[in-house]
Design a protein around this motif. Sequence first.
Motif, mmCIF file in Angstrom:
data_model
loop_
_atom_site.group_PDB
_atom_site.id
_atom_site.type_symbol
_atom_site.label_atom_id
_atom_site.label_comp_id
_atom_site.label_asym_id
_atom_site.label_seq_id
_atom_site.Cartn_x
_atom_site.Cartn_y
_atom_site.Cartn_z
ATOM 1 N N PHE A 135 0.845 -1.187 0.000
ATOM 2 C CA PHE A 135 0.000 0.000 0.000
ATOM 3 C C PHE A 135 0.882 1.239 0.000
ATOM 4 C CE2 PHE A 135 -3.142 -3.028 1.398
ATOM 5 C CZ PHE A 135 -4.282 -2.572 0.770
ATOM 6 N N ILE A 136 0.443 2.286 -0.697
ATOM 7 C CA ILE A 136 1.155 3.557 -0.749
ATOM 8 C C ILE A 136 0.498 4.467 0.279
ATOM 9 C CG2 ILE A 136 1.847 5.510 -2.170
ATOM 10 C CD1 ILE A 136 1.462 3.684 -4.616
ATOM 11 N N ALA A 137 1.194 4.731 1.374
ATOM 12 C CA ALA A 137 0.637 5.535 2.460
ATOM 13 C C ALA A 137 0.348 6.949 1.994
ATOM 14 C CB ALA A 137 1.602 5.562 3.639
ATOM 15 N N GLY A 138 -0.853 7.410 2.242
ATOM 16 C CA GLY A 138 -1.239 8.775 1.917
ATOM 17 C C GLY A 138 -1.687 8.990 0.489
ATOM 18 N N ALA A 139 -1.615 7.966 -0.351
ATOM 19 C CA ALA A 139 -2.015 8.125 -1.758
ATOM 20 C C ALA A 139 -3.534 8.207 -1.867
ATOM 21 C CB ALA A 139 -1.495 6.966 -2.593
ATOM 22 N N VAL A 140 -3.996 9.069 -2.768
ATOM 23 C CA VAL A 140 -5.422 9.252 -3.008
ATOM 24 C C VAL A 140 -5.752 8.656 -4.375
ATOM 25 C CG1 VAL A 140 -7.259 10.953 -3.312
ATOM 26 C CG2 VAL A 140 -5.473 11.346 -1.631
ATOM 27 N N ARG B 6 -9.596 7.867 -9.144
ATOM 28 C CA ARG B 6 -10.955 7.576 -9.599
ATOM 29 C C ARG B 6 -11.988 7.803 -8.492
ATOM 30 N NH1 ARG B 6 -11.130 2.717 -12.954
ATOM 31 N NH2 ARG B 6 -10.470 4.235 -14.484
ATOM 32 N N CYS B 7 -11.808 7.180 -7.327
ATOM 33 C CA CYS B 7 -12.838 7.275 -6.282
ATOM 34 C C CYS B 7 -12.505 8.293 -5.194
ATOM 35 C CB CYS B 7 -13.101 5.912 -5.659
ATOM 36 S SG CYS B 7 -11.744 5.261 -4.654
ATOM 37 N N GLY B 8 -11.252 8.760 -5.127
ATOM 38 C CA GLY B 8 -10.872 9.775 -4.152
ATOM 39 C C GLY B 8 -10.589 9.247 -2.757
ATOM 40 N N GLU B 9 -10.640 7.940 -2.561
ATOM 41 C CA GLU B 9 -10.361 7.362 -1.248
ATOM 42 C C GLU B 9 -8.858 7.413 -0.956
ATOM 43 O OE1 GLU B 9 -12.438 6.032 1.132
ATOM 44 O OE2 GLU B 9 -14.102 6.779 -0.069
ATOM 45 N N MET B 10 -8.509 7.688 0.285
ATOM 46 C CA MET B 10 -7.107 7.750 0.681
ATOM 47 C C MET B 10 -6.662 6.416 1.267
ATOM 48 S SD MET B 10 -5.178 10.399 3.248
ATOM 49 C CE MET B 10 -5.772 11.806 2.366
ATOM 50 N N ASP B 11 -5.396 6.077 1.064
ATOM 51 C CA ASP B 11 -4.763 4.867 1.605
ATOM 52 C C ASP B 11 -5.394 3.580 1.069
ATOM 53 O OD1 ASP B 11 -3.024 6.441 3.099
ATOM 54 O OD2 ASP B 11 -4.279 6.386 4.888
ATOM 55 N N TYR C 232 2.722 -1.691 -11.527
ATOM 56 C CA TYR C 232 1.262 -1.753 -11.460
ATOM 57 C C TYR C 232 0.780 -0.998 -10.231
ATOM 58 C CZ TYR C 232 1.847 -5.633 -14.712
ATOM 59 O OH TYR C 232 2.185 -6.408 -15.790
ATOM 60 N N ARG C 233 -0.397 -0.381 -10.351
ATOM 61 C CA ARG C 233 -1.074 0.250 -9.217
ATOM 62 C C ARG C 233 -2.556 -0.042 -9.361
ATOM 63 N NH1 ARG C 233 1.853 6.103 -9.228
ATOM 64 N NH2 ARG C 233 0.978 6.169 -11.309
ATOM 65 N N ASP C 234 -3.197 -0.301 -8.236
ATOM 66 C CA ASP C 234 -4.644 -0.476 -8.260
ATOM 67 C C ASP C 234 -5.243 0.016 -6.957
ATOM 68 O OD1 ASP C 234 -4.051 -2.503 -6.434
ATOM 69 O OD2 ASP C 234 -5.248 -4.027 -7.439
ATOM 70 N N CYS C 235 -6.547 0.164 -6.963
ATOM 71 C CA CYS C 235 -7.281 0.617 -5.783
ATOM 72 C C CYS C 235 -8.135 -0.540 -5.281
ATOM 73 C CB CYS C 235 -8.170 1.812 -6.148
ATOM 74 S SG CYS C 235 -9.194 2.402 -4.775
ATOM 75 N N LEU D 176 1.123 10.422 -7.803
ATOM 76 C CA LEU D 176 -0.158 10.316 -7.125
ATOM 77 C C LEU D 176 -0.267 11.391 -6.061
ATOM 78 C CD1 LEU D 176 -0.545 6.476 -6.589
ATOM 79 C CD2 LEU D 176 -1.787 7.924 -8.168
ATOM 80 N N GLU D 177 -1.453 11.908 -5.867
ATOM 81 C CA GLU D 177 -1.666 12.928 -4.851
ATOM 82 C C GLU D 177 -1.619 12.287 -3.477
ATOM 83 O OE1 GLU D 177 -5.006 16.158 -3.448
ATOM 84 O OE2 GLU D 177 -5.325 15.013 -5.272
#
Length: 81
Positions: free
Chosen positions: A7-12, A15-20, A32-35, A54-55
């Motif tokens: 997991f990327i800590a603090g990443a938003v 697409r959905c705007g959820e953090m972490d 690769y990155r996924d939510c 990533l924000e």
Amino acid sequence: MAVQKRFIAGAVCPRCGEMDRIRAWEQHGVRYRDCVSCDFFEQAAIEDDTAAELETRVNREREEQQRNAIQTVRILDPGSR
């Protein structure tokens, strides 16, 4: 051999705007990155450095600090030419 997803800590999520909720991993020269909250998925070649950052809480605070930075004003004496 299983791929370690982290997991990327603090990443938003873009697409959905959820953090972490963003996971990242590398396999066969591809990043690769996924939510885990929505269907966001992204892949990029490792050589490709053009991937958007990533924000996170860190870069969001940095932008706010730059926007809210206090700038000093120097008052000039009109008679001191």
